[in-house]
Design a protein around this motif. Structure first.
Motif, PDB file in Angstrom:
ATOM      1  N   ALA A  60      22.741  49.993  41.579  1.00 11.21           N
ATOM      2  CA  ALA A  60      24.129  50.324  41.250  1.00 11.21           C
ATOM      3  C   ALA A  60      24.967  49.062  41.137  1.00 11.21           C
ATOM      4  O   ALA A  60      24.742  48.073  41.834  1.00 11.21           O
ATOM      5  N   SER A  61      25.960  49.112  40.240  1.00  6.82           N
ATOM      6  CA  SER A  61      26.902  48.001  40.107  1.00  6.82           C
ATOM      7  C   SER A  61      27.819  47.984  41.313  1.00  6.82           C
ATOM      8  O   SER A  61      28.213  49.026  41.819  1.00  6.82           O
ATOM      9  N   GLY A  62      28.190  46.809  41.742  1.00 10.22           N
ATOM     10  CA  GLY A  62      29.107  46.663  42.863  1.00 10.22           C
ATOM     11  C   GLY A  62      30.546  46.769  42.401  1.00 10.22           C
ATOM     12  O   GLY A  62      30.821  46.946  41.216  1.00 10.22           O
ATOM     13  N   PRO A  63      31.482  46.635  43.318  1.00  9.93           N
ATOM     14  CA  PRO A  63      32.893  46.680  42.937  1.00  9.93           C
ATOM     15  C   PRO A  63      33.243  45.489  42.052  1.00  9.93           C
ATOM     16  O   PRO A  63      32.667  44.409  42.183  1.00  9.93           O
ATOM     17  N   LYS A  64      34.197  45.671  41.177  1.00 12.44           N
ATOM     18  CA  LYS A  64      34.567  44.647  40.212  1.00 12.44           C
ATOM     19  C   LYS A  64      35.713  43.772  40.706  1.00 12.44           C
ATOM     20  O   LYS A  64      36.346  43.091  39.930  1.00 12.44           O
ATOM     21  N   ALA A  65      36.000  43.772  42.000  1.00 10.83           N
ATOM     22  CA  ALA A  65      37.135  43.026  42.534  1.00 10.83           C
ATOM     23  C   ALA A  65      36.879  41.531  42.591  1.00 10.83           C
ATOM     24  O   ALA A  65      37.797  40.756  42.755  1.00 10.83           O
ATOM     25  N   GLY A  66      35.652  41.101  42.478  1.00 13.22           N
ATOM     26  CA  GLY A  66      35.338  39.684  42.546  1.00 13.22           C
ATOM     27  C   GLY A  66      34.488  39.394  43.766  1.00 13.22           C
ATOM     28  O   GLY A  66      34.163  40.281  44.553  1.00 13.22           O
ATOM     29  N   PRO A  67      34.132  38.142  43.964  1.00  9.33           N
ATOM     30  CA  PRO A  67      33.274  37.808  45.096  1.00  9.33           C
ATOM     31  C   PRO A  67      33.991  37.986  46.430  1.00  9.33           C
ATOM     32  O   PRO A  67      35.203  37.783  46.530  1.00  9.33           O
ATOM     33  N   ALA A  68      33.234  38.380  47.434  1.00  8.71           N
ATOM     34  CA  ALA A  68      33.808  38.582  48.765  1.00  8.71           C
ATOM     35  C   ALA A  68      34.085  37.234  49.411  1.00  8.71           C
ATOM     36  O   ALA A  68      33.406  36.244  49.159  1.00  8.71           O
TER      37      ALA A  68
END
Length: 109
Positions: A60-68
């Protein structure tokens, strides 16, 4: 180019289809929309939900918010307007606390 049967055999979410892009297999969510002119349903692709990796299956694709942020990174908060108001009226926080309560002031600051 058709998608190989070994890639199709992997488990993936419902209402999806597989697209091959530059040698990788991506899974896209699809739905149907009624076309009034043609008087029949038309397929609509909504977006990528993940990809299929041979040997691993659906990822699954992760959230598109950017790197943690790394662990221990400082937290940055913006306070520009409230710093100005607090500087102009040093008792502002206490006055707001009387009317809004402690939780209301925390929401503001």
């Amino acid at each position: 180019m058709p998608v190989p049967d070994e890639i199709k055999a992997y488990e993936r979410p419902r209402c999806t289809e597989i697209h091959q892009v530059r040698g990788h297999y991506y899974v896209y969510k699809t739905t149907s929309v009624w076309d009034r002119e043609r008087k029949r349903p038309r397929k609509k692709t909504l977006g990528c939900v993940g990809k299929i990796v041979p040997g691993r299956g659906f990822v699954a694709s992760g959230p598109k918010a950017g790197p943690a942020a790394p662990a221990g990174a400082p937290v940055v908060r913006e306070y520009g307007c409230w710093a100005l108001f607090d500087g102009l009226n040093p008792g502002l926080r206490e006055q707001l606390e009387e009317h809004l309560g402690e939780l209301g002031v925390r929401a503001c600051f």
